[in-house]
Write a protein that holds these residues in place. Sequence first.
Motif, PDB file in Angstrom:
ATOM      1  N   ASN A  77       1.081  -6.535 -12.811  1.00  0.00           N
ATOM      2  CA  ASN A  77       0.164  -6.831 -11.810  1.00  0.00           C
ATOM      3  C   ASN A  77       0.895  -7.047 -10.661  1.00  0.00           C
ATOM      4  O   ASN A  77       0.449  -6.531  -9.459  1.00  0.00           O
ATOM      5  CB  ASN A  77      -0.534  -8.246 -12.170  1.00  0.00           C
ATOM      6  CG  ASN A  77      -1.783  -7.879 -13.026  1.00  0.00           C
ATOM      7  OD1 ASN A  77      -2.204  -6.995 -13.321  1.00  0.00           O
ATOM      8  ND2 ASN A  77      -2.015  -8.834 -14.038  1.00  0.00           N
ATOM      9  N   LEU A  78       1.923  -7.786 -10.668  1.00  0.00           N
ATOM     10  CA  LEU A  78       3.129  -7.595  -9.410  1.00  0.00           C
ATOM     11  C   LEU A  78       3.314  -6.382  -8.620  1.00  0.00           C
ATOM     12  O   LEU A  78       3.287  -6.266  -7.720  1.00  0.00           O
ATOM     13  CB  LEU A  78       4.282  -8.753  -9.599  1.00  0.00           C
ATOM     14  CG  LEU A  78       4.246 -10.131  -9.595  1.00  0.00           C
ATOM     15  CD1 LEU A  78       5.396 -10.666 -10.166  1.00  0.00           C
ATOM     16  CD2 LEU A  78       4.180 -10.525  -8.191  1.00  0.00           C
ATOM     17  N   LEU A  79       3.988  -5.584  -9.975  1.00  0.00           N
ATOM     18  CA  LEU A  79       4.417  -4.294  -9.490  1.00  0.00           C
ATOM     19  C   LEU A  79       3.138  -3.412  -8.861  1.00  0.00           C
ATOM     20  O   LEU A  79       3.296  -2.861  -7.396  1.00  0.00           O
ATOM     21  CB  LEU A  79       4.755  -3.504 -10.610  1.00  0.00           C
ATOM     22  CG  LEU A  79       6.220  -4.013 -11.183  1.00  0.00           C
ATOM     23  CD1 LEU A  79       6.579  -3.439 -12.567  1.00  0.00           C
ATOM     24  CD2 LEU A  79       7.341  -3.804 -10.210  1.00  0.00           C
ATOM     25  N   TYR A  80       2.003  -3.559  -9.512  1.00  0.00           N
ATOM     26  CA  TYR A  80       0.742  -2.867  -8.733  1.00  0.00           C
ATOM     27  C   TYR A  80       0.514  -3.164  -7.407  1.00  0.00           C
ATOM     28  O   TYR A  80       0.266  -2.545  -6.650  1.00  0.00           O
ATOM     29  CB  TYR A  80      -0.260  -2.956  -9.623  1.00  0.00           C
ATOM     30  CG  TYR A  80      -1.442  -2.234  -9.269  1.00  0.00           C
ATOM     31  CD1 TYR A  80      -1.665  -0.990  -9.470  1.00  0.00           C
ATOM     32  CD2 TYR A  80      -2.536  -3.094  -8.789  1.00  0.00           C
ATOM     33  CE1 TYR A  80      -2.901  -0.303  -8.985  1.00  0.00           C
ATOM     34  CE2 TYR A  80      -3.785  -2.382  -8.156  1.00  0.00           C
ATOM     35  CZ  TYR A  80      -4.034  -0.964  -8.312  1.00  0.00           C
ATOM     36  OH  TYR A  80      -5.051  -0.532  -7.818  1.00  0.00           O
ATOM     37  N   GLY A  81       0.358  -4.634  -7.466  1.00  0.00           N
ATOM     38  CA  GLY A  81       0.198  -5.146  -5.945  1.00  0.00           C
ATOM     39  C   GLY A  81       1.097  -4.832  -4.953  1.00  0.00           C
ATOM     40  O   GLY A  81       0.517  -4.268  -3.749  1.00  0.00           O
ATOM     41  N   PHE A  82       2.564  -4.786  -5.248  1.00  0.00           N
ATOM     42  CA  PHE A  82       3.136  -4.305  -4.214  1.00  0.00           C
ATOM     43  C   PHE A  82       3.188  -2.943  -3.890  1.00  0.00           C
ATOM     44  O   PHE A  82       3.381  -2.372  -2.825  1.00  0.00           O
ATOM     45  CB  PHE A  82       4.911  -4.640  -4.936  1.00  0.00           C
ATOM     46  CG  PHE A  82       5.116  -6.311  -4.817  1.00  0.00           C
ATOM     47  CD1 PHE A  82       4.806  -6.902  -3.458  1.00  0.00           C
ATOM     48  CD2 PHE A  82       5.637  -6.820  -5.962  1.00  0.00           C
ATOM     49  CE1 PHE A  82       5.068  -8.178  -3.323  1.00  0.00           C
ATOM     50  CE2 PHE A  82       5.987  -8.164  -5.418  1.00  0.00           C
ATOM     51  CZ  PHE A  82       5.685  -8.796  -4.226  1.00  0.00           C
ATOM     52  N   PHE A  83       3.122  -2.212  -4.980  1.00  0.00           N
ATOM     53  CA  PHE A  83       3.004  -0.570  -4.677  1.00  0.00           C
ATOM     54  C   PHE A  83       1.711  -0.175  -3.951  1.00  0.00           C
ATOM     55  O   PHE A  83       1.522   0.526  -3.012  1.00  0.00           O
ATOM     56  CB  PHE A  83       2.882   0.123  -5.906  1.00  0.00           C
ATOM     57  CG  PHE A  83       4.200   0.593  -6.465  1.00  0.00           C
ATOM     58  CD1 PHE A  83       5.254   1.461  -6.048  1.00  0.00           C
ATOM     59  CD2 PHE A  83       4.854  -0.064  -7.761  1.00  0.00           C
ATOM     60  CE1 PHE A  83       6.303   1.791  -6.494  1.00  0.00           C
ATOM     61  CE2 PHE A  83       6.038   0.211  -8.182  1.00  0.00           C
ATOM     62  CZ  PHE A  83       6.971   1.066  -7.642  1.00  0.00           C
ATOM     63  N   LYS A  84       0.522  -0.824  -4.303  1.00  0.00           N
ATOM     64  CA  LYS A  84      -0.771  -0.862  -3.564  1.00  0.00           C
ATOM     65  C   LYS A  84      -0.250  -1.128  -2.010  1.00  0.00           C
ATOM     66  O   LYS A  84      -0.890  -0.692  -1.188  1.00  0.00           O
ATOM     67  CB  LYS A  84      -1.836  -1.461  -4.110  1.00  0.00           C
ATOM     68  CG  LYS A  84      -3.076  -1.127  -3.650  1.00  0.00           C
ATOM     69  CD  LYS A  84      -4.056  -1.988  -4.539  1.00  0.00           C
ATOM     70  CE  LYS A  84      -5.450  -1.605  -3.609  1.00  0.00           C
ATOM     71  NZ  LYS A  84      -6.698  -2.252  -4.600  1.00  0.00           N
TER      72      LYS A  84
END
Length: 180
Positions: free
Chosen positions: A16-23
């Motif tokens: 979820n952290l990775l996804y949020g940062f990429f988004k």
Amino acid sequence: MGSGKSARDESSACVNLLYGFFKAGFEDSVIFATVNKLLMLKSEDEIFTTVDLCMVDVTRSRVCFTKIGAVPSVIIKSDGKAHAIKGDSLPLGILDEVNEKSFEIDVQDGDILIMFTDGVYDALCSRDVEIEDAVMDIVGDNRDIRSITSDIITKCKSENDVENKDDMTILISMFKKEKG
């Protein structure tokens, strides 16, 4: 990360952290350094996670892999040759600095990508066998991803030590050119 609810929760939080940062549009190096720091600060317990990321650019027919502590993946090209995609860094949460490795590979119609967890990798490989050879011994000329998945899991179950069971997750994708 281990197994069980705790590992699942930690893995989910990291994804979820990775996804949020990429988004949000952050640079890869900033994302991984930030998640690494968060894992190191989270607790006094040893918490680490591997990252095995594959992003597909459908407009350029290219995939970009980022490996941080993850086992190799295998891509079987449409010509029947297998290639391992390997990284050599430690997982996030262990060292202060992150040394992610990214690789870009052009893909063509019919190429097959196989990503898996260390449980699959350990069951398939030995010191004498490279992962691409182990996968090709199972896959051969087969291009049906459902039967490839089943064949790999069947092989892993027959090779895996009953006393040392690890998770076995496989993701297989075939690249297909859109018609029209």
